[in-house]
Design an enzyme around this catalytic site. Structure first.
Site, PDB file in Angstrom:
ATOM      1  N   GLU A 116      25.028  -2.792  -7.122  1.00  0.00           N
ATOM      2  CA  GLU A 116      26.042  -2.690  -8.179  1.00  0.00           C
ATOM      3  C   GLU A 116      27.108  -3.767  -8.033  1.00  0.00           C
ATOM      4  O   GLU A 116      27.529  -4.378  -9.024  1.00  0.00           O
ATOM      5  CB  GLU A 116      26.731  -1.318  -8.146  1.00  0.00           C
ATOM      6  CG  GLU A 116      25.801  -0.155  -8.333  1.00  0.00           C
ATOM      7  CD  GLU A 116      25.302   0.448  -7.032  1.00  0.00           C
ATOM      8  OE1 GLU A 116      25.132   1.672  -6.983  1.00  0.00           O
ATOM      9  OE2 GLU A 116      25.088  -0.307  -6.052  1.00  0.00           O
TER      10      GLU A 116
ATOM     11  N   HIS B  20      26.128  -4.200  -2.091  1.00  0.00           N
ATOM     12  CA  HIS B  20      25.291  -3.245  -2.822  1.00  0.00           C
ATOM     13  C   HIS B  20      24.841  -3.873  -4.145  1.00  0.00           C
ATOM     14  O   HIS B  20      25.500  -4.787  -4.667  1.00  0.00           O
ATOM     15  CB  HIS B  20      26.072  -1.973  -3.114  1.00  0.00           C
ATOM     16  CG  HIS B  20      26.358  -1.153  -1.898  1.00  0.00           C
ATOM     17  ND1 HIS B  20      26.784   0.148  -1.969  1.00  0.00           N
ATOM     18  CD2 HIS B  20      26.287  -1.435  -0.571  1.00  0.00           C
ATOM     19  CE1 HIS B  20      26.956   0.640  -0.760  1.00  0.00           C
ATOM     20  NE2 HIS B  20      26.675  -0.324   0.113  1.00  0.00           N
TER      21      HIS B  20
ATOM     22  N   CYS C 222      31.257   1.550  -4.961  1.00  0.00           N
ATOM     23  CA  CYS C 222      30.771   0.988  -6.215  1.00  0.00           C
ATOM     24  C   CYS C 222      31.391   1.697  -7.414  1.00  0.00           C
ATOM     25  O   CYS C 222      31.708   1.066  -8.423  1.00  0.00           O
ATOM     26  CB  CYS C 222      29.251   1.056  -6.269  1.00  0.00           C
ATOM     27  SG  CYS C 222      28.471   0.002  -5.030  1.00  0.00           S
TER      28      CYS C 222
END
Length: 151
Positions: free
Chosen positions: A60, A58, A91
């Site tokens: 993040e 992801h 995350c």
């Protein structure tokens, strides 16, 4: 005459949106992130889950790793993460452990966002939401409409 702050939340969220556009162009879910310290961008990232065949890739997570490498340590104290979509549970957990000082996100994710799933950030992490949420939401909607039309 009012002083205009050039490096405000909107300025940095626009940089995160540029990352989200890159993800869109790559066929990734368009989420982008930047991490700053003292009004300086130290990490830029976007979703890479398809390209890397990695569910943890992801925006993040990519940004946290890049910022930690830049800083030479695992804690992101005095850092702000700007991300175009509310972080997920995974995350959010990583942000907790990184001791991020501030999280700023654009669009809420009522289905998969960390808040709705009960994940807690570090107690010292300040959260601001809704910065350029219309722009971030429109990009996500455009992506999923395009994806539906291709299938």
């Amino acid at each position: 005459m009012a002083l205009i702050e050039p490096f405000d939340d909107e300025y940095f969220m626009k940089k995160a949106l540029l990352e989200a556009e890159t993800a869109f162009d790559l066929g990734e879910i368009p989420v982008g992130a930047v991490i700053t310290v003292n009004n300086t961008i130290i990490a830029r990232a976007h979703n890479l889950t398809e390209r890397l065949n990695d569910v943890t890739a992801h925006a993040e997570m990519q940004a946290i790793t890049a910022a930690a490498n830049y800083l030479g340590g695992k804690y992101l104290t005095d850092c702000t993460l700007y991300v175009t979509l509310e972080p997920c549970q995974m995350c959010g957990g990583a942000l907790y452990w990184s001791q991020l000082s501030r999280l700023v996100y654009a669009a809420a994710d009522p289905n998969r966002g960390y808040k709705n799933l009960g994940t807690h950030l570090h107690p010292k992490t300040q959260v601001t939401s809704g910065i350029l949420k219309t722009d971030a939401s429109a990009l996500l909607k455009r992506f999923f409409i395009q994806r539906r039309n291709l299938n």
